[in-house]
Design a protein around this motif. Structure first.
Motif, PDB file in Angstrom:
ATOM      1  N   ARG A 143      57.842  49.081  21.686  1.00 59.66           N
ATOM      2  CA  ARG A 143      57.950  47.944  20.342  1.00 59.66           C
ATOM      3  C   ARG A 143      56.237  47.430  20.895  1.00 59.66           C
ATOM      4  O   ARG A 143      55.204  47.275  21.206  1.00 59.66           O
ATOM      5  N   ILE A 144      55.899  47.144  19.355  1.00 52.74           N
ATOM      6  CA  ILE A 144      55.037  46.552  19.094  1.00 52.74           C
ATOM      7  C   ILE A 144      54.293  44.792  19.430  1.00 52.74           C
ATOM      8  O   ILE A 144      55.170  44.054  19.159  1.00 52.74           O
ATOM      9  N   VAL A 145      53.530  44.459  20.170  1.00 50.23           N
ATOM     10  CA  VAL A 145      53.258  43.373  20.702  1.00 50.23           C
ATOM     11  C   VAL A 145      51.984  42.929  19.666  1.00 50.23           C
ATOM     12  O   VAL A 145      51.343  43.416  20.010  1.00 50.23           O
ATOM     13  N   ASP A 146      52.062  41.705  19.789  1.00 49.70           N
ATOM     14  CA  ASP A 146      50.628  40.691  19.103  1.00 49.70           C
ATOM     15  C   ASP A 146      50.199  41.408  17.921  1.00 49.70           C
ATOM     16  O   ASP A 146      49.209  42.338  18.062  1.00 49.70           O
ATOM     17  N   LYS A 147      51.138  41.971  17.118  1.00 45.31           N
ATOM     18  CA  LYS A 147      50.705  42.932  15.927  1.00 45.31           C
ATOM     19  C   LYS A 147      49.478  41.782  14.903  1.00 45.31           C
ATOM     20  O   LYS A 147      49.986  40.815  15.174  1.00 45.31           O
ATOM     21  N   THR A 148      48.476  42.503  14.607  1.00 47.04           N
ATOM     22  CA  THR A 148      48.039  41.632  13.975  1.00 47.04           C
ATOM     23  C   THR A 148      47.124  42.406  12.772  1.00 47.04           C
ATOM     24  O   THR A 148      47.532  43.528  12.302  1.00 47.04           O
ATOM     25  N   GLU A 149      46.526  41.908  10.914  1.00 48.61           N
ATOM     26  CA  GLU A 149      46.513  42.591  10.211  1.00 48.61           C
ATOM     27  C   GLU A 149      45.287  43.699  10.828  1.00 48.61           C
ATOM     28  O   GLU A 149      45.522  45.187   9.754  1.00 48.61           O
TER      29      GLU A 149
END
Length: 410
Positions: A320-326
Motif C-alpha cells: 500500500r502506498i503511504v503518504d503519497k505526494t506529487e
C-alpha cells in the motif's frame, strides 16, 4: 645627380625599414605560435596526466575495495558459523559459581567482543542476525576479486575493453548489488540493535572502521564507478579522442542503469511490515503502480486502494502506498500481501483492466492433479489500461512457467 642619389638612398632606407618591420612581424607571429604550441602542449600533457591519474585511481580503489571486503568477511563471517567452528582470540572470564554448580559454570564461553583491557563484554549477537546483516557481501567480494578486478586491470589501457566490461557485467552488477541494497535497511537495524557488541569488537580487533562504515562501501562503489567513468569520458574528449570518449560514455550509461536499479532496491527495502526476506526472492523483474480492489464486495471506488506491485523471480508482493505526494518519486510503502509464484494457480481476467491472482489452498493429502486443487483469490488488481494489464499478466505467466519447467526437470 645629387638629387637622384638622395632619392635612391631614401628609397633604400624605406625598403630596409619595411624589411625590418616585416622581420619583426614574423618574429612576433612565430613567438605567438610558439606560445600557443607550448600552451597546447602543456594542456595536452595535463589532460593526459588527468586521464592516467583517473585510470590509476580506478584500479587502486578497486584493489583496496577487494581488501576491505576480505576484511569484512574474515572478521564477521566466522561469527555466523556454528559455535564449534568459531575461532576467537578472547574468551569470557568464568562466571562465579557455587560449589554445587562450580563444575557446570566454570568453563569459559566464547564472546567475540570481550575486551581484556576494560573488562567490557557486549551481549552476543545471534548467528542468524549476523547472516542477515552481511547479506551477500561474500558473493560480491568473490565477484570483484575473481571477475571485476582482473578485467579492470586488463581494460585499463583500452577504452573499448572498458566499454565491453561494464556493458557485459551490467546484468550481474544489477543482480548482486540489487540484492545487497534491498537488505541495507535490515542490516542497519541489526547493527543499531547491537551497537555495543560491534563497537567493542572493533576495539578488541583493532579495526579502523566499525561494521556499519565497512558495509556501506558496496553501496558507495557503484557511485564511484560513475565518477571515474564520467571523468574518463571528459578527459578523453579534451584530448580529442572522440572514440575513447564514446566508449567511456557507453560504460557510464551501463553503470547509471545499475545505479538506478540499486536505488530502487534500497527504496523497496524500506518497506514497512514486510514478513518475508525480500533479498531471498530473487531479482526484481518489474514494479509499478496498481489499484488493489476489495476481494469481496462491490466494485465501488471506495473499495480501491493505490498500491505498488513488485514482481520478483520467486514472489509477487503488493504494498500500500503511504503518504503519497506529487513530489515523491518513491513514496513510503507498507506491506499488504504476497504470494509465491509457484503457489499461483491462475491469473483470471475480470474485465479489460482487471485480473485476479488465484493462490493454491493448503489441503490435506496428496493431490497429484494440479488442475483439481482448490484455490482462493489473493489479489484483485486494476491497471491503467488493457495493454498494461496484459504486459503484467504475460510476465507473471512467463515466470510461473519457468519455475514449473525447472521443478519438472529436477
Amino acid at each position: 645627380m645629387a638629387q637622384i642619389v638622395e632619392h635612391f638612398i631614401s628609397d633604400l632606407q624605406i625598403d630596409v625599414k619595411k624589411e625590418e618591420e616585416c622581420i619583426e612581424t614574423l618574429e612576433r607571429e612565430k613567438n605567438v605560435i610558439d606560445i600557443k604550441e607550448a600552451t597546447d602542449s602543456l594542456k595536452k600533457s595535463k589532460d593526459e596526466n588527468r586521464h592516467n591519474q583517473i585510470l590509476s585511481e580506478l584500479l587502486e580503489t578497486e584493489r583496496k575495495y577487494v581488501q576491505d571486503l576480505e576484511e569484512v568477511c574474515s572478521t564477521y563471517l566466522p561469527l555466523a558459523r556454528d559455535p564449534a567452528k568459531r575461532s576467537s582470540l578472547f574468551i569470557d572470564r568464568p562466571r562465579v559459581a557455587s560449589c554445587v554448580a562450580r563444575r557446570l559454570h566454570s568453563c569459559p564461553t566464547i564472546n567475540q567482543s570481550y575486551n581484556q583491557h576494560t573488562g567490557e563484554s557486549g551481549p552476543a549477537v545471534d548467528r542468524k542476525q549476523i547472516c542477515e546483516m552481511l547479506g551477500n557481501v561474500e558473493d560480491i567480494k568473490d565477484y570483484h576479486k575473481k571477475v571485476m578486478l582482473p578485467k579492470l586491470e586488463k581494460a585499463s589501457s583500452n577504452s573499448n575493453l572498458m566499454r565491453d566490461l561494464f556493458e557485459c557485467e551490467k546484468s550481474k552488477l544489477s543482480i548482486k548489488y540489487g540484492r545487497y541494497c534491498i537488505n541495507t535497511e535490515r542490516s542497519s537495524s541489526i547493527i543499531a540493535e547491537n551497537l555495543q557488541f560491534f563497537s567493542l569488537l572493533q576495539t578488541t580487533r583493532g579495526l579502523q572502521l566499525r561494521v556499519d562504515a565497512q558495509l556501506i562501501k558496496p553501496v558507495q562503489r557503484i557511485t564511484r564507478y560513475h565518477m571515474f567513468l564520467s571523468g574518463l569520458a571528459k578527459a578523453s574528449a579534451d584530448l580529442g579522442n572522440d572514440e575513447a570518449s564514446a566508449d567511456y560514455s557507453a560504460a557510464l550509461d551501463a553503470i547509471l542503469a545499475v545505479a538506478d536499479h540499486t536505488n530502487t532496491m534500497m527504496w523497496v527495502g524500506k518497506m514497512e511490515g514486510c514478513p518475508i526476506r525480500l533479498c531471498s526472492q530473487g531479482h526484481l523483474l518489474k514494479h509499478g503502480k496498481v489499484l488493489s480492489r476489495r476481494i469481496c464486495g462491490s466494485f465501488k471506488i471506495r473499495n480501491k486502494w493505490p498500491c505498488h506491485l513488485l514482481l520478483f523471480q520467486q514472489a509477487a508482493v503488493l504494498c500500500r502506498i503511504v503518504d503519497k505526494t506529487e513530489e515523491q518519486k518513491n513514496p513510503n510503502l507498507q506491506y499488504l500481501t504476497h504470494v509465491s509464484l509457484n503457489h499461483i494457480k491462475d491469473l483470471m481476467s475480470k474485465n479489460s483492466k482487471t485480473f485476479e491472482i488465484h493462490k493454491l489452498k493448503q489441503v490435506e493429502g496428496d493431490l497429484p492433479d494440479y488442475e483439481f486443487q482448490k484455490s482462493e483469490v489473493i489479489m484483485k488488481l486494476e491497471f491503467n489500461d488493457e495493454d498494461e494489464k496484459e504486459t503484467w499478466r504475460k510476465i507473471i505467466k512467463a515466470e510461473i512457467d519457468q519455475l514449473n519447467s525447472m521443478a519438472f526437470s529436477l
